[in-house]
Scaffold this motif. Structure first.
Motif, PDB file in Angstrom:
ATOM      1  N   ASP A  52      -9.734  26.078  45.849  1.00 55.87           N
ATOM      2  CA  ASP A  52     -11.046  26.381  46.419  1.00 55.87           C
ATOM      3  C   ASP A  52     -10.804  27.405  47.524  1.00 55.87           C
ATOM      4  OD1 ASP A  52     -12.310  24.357  44.879  1.00 55.87           O
ATOM      5  OD2 ASP A  52     -11.676  22.842  46.334  1.00 55.87           O
ATOM      6  N   GLY A  53     -11.468  28.528  47.480  1.00 55.84           N
ATOM      7  CA  GLY A  53     -11.201  29.540  48.516  1.00 55.84           C
ATOM      8  C   GLY A  53     -12.020  30.790  48.314  1.00 55.84           C
ATOM      9  N   TYR A  54     -11.404  31.906  48.643  1.00 55.73           N
ATOM     10  CA  TYR A  54     -12.112  33.188  48.589  1.00 55.73           C
ATOM     11  C   TYR A  54     -11.316  34.179  47.747  1.00 55.73           C
ATOM     12  CZ  TYR A  54     -15.247  31.251  51.974  1.00 55.73           C
ATOM     13  OH  TYR A  54     -16.173  30.449  52.570  1.00 55.73           O
ATOM     14  N   ALA A  55     -11.968  34.750  46.737  1.00 55.86           N
ATOM     15  CA  ALA A  55     -11.327  35.732  45.867  1.00 55.86           C
ATOM     16  C   ALA A  55     -11.368  37.079  46.582  1.00 55.86           C
ATOM     17  CB  ALA A  55     -12.068  35.805  44.532  1.00 55.86           C
ATOM     18  N   VAL A  56     -10.196  37.673  46.757  1.00 57.70           N
ATOM     19  CA  VAL A  56     -10.105  38.889  47.588  1.00 57.70           C
ATOM     20  C   VAL A  56      -9.268  39.949  46.886  1.00 57.70           C
ATOM     21  CG1 VAL A  56     -10.233  37.532  49.715  1.00 57.70           C
ATOM     22  CG2 VAL A  56      -7.984  38.071  48.727  1.00 57.70           C
ATOM     23  N   GLN A  57      -9.264  41.118  47.491  1.00 56.01           N
ATOM     24  CA  GLN A  57      -8.251  42.111  47.149  1.00 56.01           C
ATOM     25  C   GLN A  57      -7.139  41.910  48.181  1.00 56.01           C
ATOM     26  OE1 GLN A  57     -10.021  46.023  46.763  1.00 56.01           O
ATOM     27  NE2 GLN A  57     -10.971  45.400  44.814  1.00 56.01           N
ATOM     28  N   ALA A  58      -5.929  41.598  47.711  1.00 54.39           N
ATOM     29  CA  ALA A  58      -4.832  41.234  48.615  1.00 54.39           C
ATOM     30  C   ALA A  58      -4.637  42.316  49.680  1.00 54.39           C
ATOM     31  CB  ALA A  58      -3.555  41.013  47.814  1.00 54.39           C
ATOM     32  N   ALA A  59      -4.840  43.567  49.284  1.00 54.40           N
ATOM     33  CA  ALA A  59      -4.611  44.671  50.219  1.00 54.40           C
ATOM     34  C   ALA A  59      -5.495  44.546  51.466  1.00 54.40           C
ATOM     35  CB  ALA A  59      -4.876  45.993  49.509  1.00 54.40           C
ATOM     36  N   ASP A  60      -6.668  43.920  51.288  1.00 60.05           N
ATOM     37  CA  ASP A  60      -7.586  43.722  52.422  1.00 60.05           C
ATOM     38  C   ASP A  60      -7.031  42.765  53.473  1.00 60.05           C
ATOM     39  OD1 ASP A  60      -9.611  45.373  51.676  1.00 60.05           O
ATOM     40  OD2 ASP A  60     -10.976  43.786  50.979  1.00 60.05           O
ATOM     41  N   THR A  61      -6.098  41.918  53.078  1.00 62.53           N
ATOM     42  CA  THR A  61      -5.710  40.795  53.951  1.00 62.53           C
ATOM     43  C   THR A  61      -4.374  41.023  54.645  1.00 62.53           C
ATOM     44  OG1 THR A  61      -4.501  39.614  52.222  1.00 62.53           O
ATOM     45  CG2 THR A  61      -6.885  39.221  52.342  1.00 62.53           C
ATOM     46  N   VAL A  62      -3.743  42.176  54.408  1.00 63.32           N
ATOM     47  CA  VAL A  62      -2.363  42.408  54.870  1.00 63.32           C
ATOM     48  C   VAL A  62      -2.199  42.149  56.371  1.00 63.32           C
ATOM     49  CG1 VAL A  62      -0.564  44.176  55.108  1.00 63.32           C
ATOM     50  CG2 VAL A  62      -1.914  44.044  53.011  1.00 63.32           C
ATOM     51  N   THR A  63      -3.199  42.510  57.152  1.00 62.52           N
ATOM     52  CA  THR A  63      -3.043  42.392  58.617  1.00 62.52           C
ATOM     53  C   THR A  63      -3.602  41.071  59.164  1.00 62.52           C
ATOM     54  OG1 THR A  63      -5.182  43.426  58.990  1.00 62.52           O
ATOM     55  CG2 THR A  63      -3.248  44.907  58.860  1.00 62.52           C
ATOM     56  N   ALA A  64      -4.111  40.213  58.287  1.00 62.93           N
ATOM     57  CA  ALA A  64      -4.819  39.014  58.767  1.00 62.93           C
ATOM     58  C   ALA A  64      -3.877  38.049  59.474  1.00 62.93           C
ATOM     59  CB  ALA A  64      -5.489  38.316  57.589  1.00 62.93           C
ATOM     60  N   ALA A 134      -4.864  34.597  57.210  1.00 62.54           N
ATOM     61  CA  ALA A 134      -3.462  34.844  56.813  1.00 62.54           C
ATOM     62  C   ALA A 134      -3.473  35.803  55.634  1.00 62.54           C
ATOM     63  CB  ALA A 134      -2.793  33.527  56.410  1.00 62.54           C
ATOM     64  N   PRO A 135      -2.418  36.609  55.497  1.00 65.11           N
ATOM     65  CA  PRO A 135      -2.389  37.544  54.368  1.00 65.11           C
ATOM     66  C   PRO A 135      -2.189  36.807  53.053  1.00 65.11           C
ATOM     67  CG  PRO A 135      -0.382  37.755  55.699  1.00 65.11           C
ATOM     68  CD  PRO A 135      -1.251  36.734  56.368  1.00 65.11           C
ATOM     69  N   ALA A 136      -2.772  37.357  51.974  1.00 66.20           N
ATOM     70  CA  ALA A 136      -2.609  36.752  50.640  1.00 66.20           C
ATOM     71  C   ALA A 136      -1.723  37.672  49.811  1.00 66.20           C
ATOM     72  CB  ALA A 136      -3.961  36.589  49.977  1.00 66.20           C
ATOM     73  N   ARG A 137      -0.787  37.042  49.094  1.00 64.67           N
ATOM     74  CA  ARG A 137       0.081  37.792  48.185  1.00 64.67           C
ATOM     75  C   ARG A 137      -0.712  38.065  46.912  1.00 64.67           C
ATOM     76  NH1 ARG A 137       2.684  35.327  44.590  1.00 64.67           N
ATOM     77  NH2 ARG A 137       2.361  33.305  45.567  1.00 64.67           N
ATOM     78  N   SER A 138      -0.541  39.254  46.322  1.00 68.99           N
ATOM     79  CA  SER A 138      -1.247  39.557  45.074  1.00 68.99           C
ATOM     80  C   SER A 138      -0.842  38.536  44.016  1.00 68.99           C
ATOM     81  CB  SER A 138      -0.890  40.979  44.613  1.00 68.99           C
ATOM     82  OG  SER A 138      -1.512  41.214  43.370  1.00 68.99           O
ATOM     83  N   GLY A 139      -1.796  37.929  43.367  1.00 68.43           N
ATOM     84  CA  GLY A 139      -1.525  36.913  42.322  1.00 68.43           C
ATOM     85  C   GLY A 139      -1.618  35.492  42.850  1.00 68.43           C
ATOM     86  N   ALA A 140      -1.657  35.314  44.213  1.00 67.99           N
ATOM     87  CA  ALA A 140      -1.706  33.962  44.761  1.00 67.99           C
ATOM     88  C   ALA A 140      -3.017  33.273  44.380  1.00 67.99           C
ATOM     89  CB  ALA A 140      -1.563  34.019  46.277  1.00 67.99           C
TER      90      ALA A 140
END
Ligand SMILES: Nc1nc2c(c(=O)[nH]1)N[C@H]1C(S)=C(S)[C@@H](COP(=O)(O)OP(=O)(O)OC[C@H]3O[C@@H](n4cnc5c(N)ncnc54)[C@H](O)[C@@H]3O)O[C@H]1N2
Ligand code: MOO
Length: 415
Positions: A52-64, A134-140
């Protein structure tokens, strides 16, 4: 006498074959499947979220980070069973529930715990903003289409003995029915004029009947459908009538009693009149006498298995000889049960060398060494059912030797 291996081979070769049947998946537990099951579509059928969470583009989260979150605009919520109507673009996110299809454009899902919206929060409507901590890894957080089963993959091979998880697999590929060797209908007929079945007062020479419930339960555990044929008296006409009735309804008839050398064994007399029976003296103790034959039933051949009447002999005969035949007919590639090399905690002796391999009833435990240890139960005669009932395995002791305490012995778990 005939060796157990030869007796089993002879019996298996004589077993009639049974036509396969398509069973609803929910009713097929423990049956053997007849043909490979091939998936006609992938499982999962689409990329979806594992959290359960938020579907994102990982690149958006790199600095989170916790202190400096990335804020994304929420496009709405996608529940399992629904589909996002627009893609995730930079700076945007869909709230997604476990199992929901991954919205186009997203390549990661951030767990709700790693956002400012805590689990259970209502945040998820279009126009909301969510803070990613927190940053998300692509595919996580993503389960890819076909990552469980690929289209065209053989999910279950012919010969598989279905277990509950297999039924789930069949459900997952959309199978409603599965082609299996069906459960055998097995009639149980116990014989003996001395047997009392209603729990009433015993007259001189009478005993309470014990084998019928035991054999019916053994059959259920062997995945058969038992049918109670009652107790035949030692009256030939009664016995024949019961057997003829059973032949119309059963694939197999199991009898108990009347297979030894007794003068007035009606089972012998009647069965011999109805077809050709093989009378065997198997070189095992207990369960030496055994009979089998194939009778011409009104619609199909019917296998008759004649077990000895001594209660412990009946039990052991079923385990070692009858059940493998039933399993063979029900398509089991391996008709014999598993064996374990155990350690004898006490001497496993035998009363006399009589050319028969002893199958002593033993109680097992797992020792501190992680291995199976066994000791014999007290009371190894073939009428001492109460002693055998406390055993959970058979230990094989060859005729010409005694297994000393500490030595290895082959054991076979009881049903
Ligand atoms: N002269 C010989 N006698 C016996 C031999 C032999 O080789 N030569 N073999 C012995 C062995 S080994 C066994 S095992 C038994 C098998 O006997 P049957 O299968 O013919 O069984 P019955 O005679 O009918 O009964 C034996 C015994 O078991 C009791 N019994 C039978 N059915 C039940 C039941 N449903 N519930 C409880 N008890 C039952 C019955 O009353 C007898 O006491 O033969 C030996 N004899
Ligand atoms: O075979 Mo019998 O079972 O020895 O008593």
């Amino acid at each position: 006498m005939i060796e157990l291996a030869d007796a089993r081979r002879t019996l298996l070769a004589a077993c009639p074959s049974i036509a396969p049947v398509a069973l609803p998946v929910a009713r097929a537990d423990r049956c053997v499947i007849v043909a490979d099951v091939v998936a006609t579509h992938a499982v999962p059928p689409f990329d979806n979220t594992s959290v359960d969470g938020y579907a994102v583009q990982a690149a958006d989260t790199v600095t989170a980070t916790q202190d400096q979150p990335v804020h994304l605009d929420v496009l709405g919520s996608v529940l399992a069973g629904s589909v996002a109507d627009r893609p995730v673009e930079p700076g945007r996110t869909w709230k997604v529930m476990t199992g929901a299809p991954l919205p186009a454009g997203a390549d990661a899902v951030v767990m709700v715990e790693r956002t400012s919206a805590r689990a259970g929060s209502q945040l998820g409507a279009a126009g909301d903003q969510v803070a990613i901590l927190a940053p998300a890894r692509s595919g996580a957080g993503i389960r890819r289409a076909g990552s469980d089963v690929r289209t065209g993959e053989t999910v279950l091979a012919a010969g598989t003995v279905l277990r509950p998880a297999h039924l789930g697999v069949l459900g997952s590929v959309g199978a409603r029915e599965v082609l299996v060797y069906r459960r055998l209908r097995v009639g149980v007929l116990v014989t003996g004029d001395e047997l009392v079945t209603d729990g009433g007062e015993l007259r001189p020479g009478q005993i309470h009947e014990s084998n019928r419930a035991m054999l019916m339960a053994l059959l259920v555990r062997a995945n058969c459908e038992p049918m109670d044929l009652g107790v035949a008296s030692d009256d030939v006409a009664d016995l024949e009538q019961r057997l003829r009735h059973a032949m119309a309804a059963c694939d197999v008839i199991v009898t108990s009693g009347g297979v030894s050398m007794g003068d007035s064994d009606p089972v012998k007399a009647v069965l011999e009149r109805m077809g050709r029976l093989n009378w065997m003296q198997v070189a095992i103790r207990p369960a030496k006498p055994f009979a089998f034959g194939v009778l011409d039933g009104p619609s199909a051949p019917v296998l008759v298995l004649g077990l000895p009447g001594n209660p412990v002999s009946s039990l052991v005969s079923f385990e070692l000889i009858a059940r493998p035949a039933l399993r063979h007919m029900m398509g089991h590639v391996e008709p014999y049960g598993p064996s374990v090399l155990a350690i004898a905690d006490e001497q496993l002796g035998r009363p006399l060398a009589d050319g028969r391999t002893a199958f002593l009833r033993v109680l097992s435990r797992i020792g501190p060494d992680g291995r199976v240890h066994v000791r014999p139960v007290t009371g190894q005669d073939s009428h001492q059912l109460s002693a055998s009932a406390s055993a959970d395995a058979l230990a094989e002791v060859p005729d010409d030797r005694t297994v000393q305490a500490g030595e290895d012995v082959l054991v076979y778990p009881l049903s």
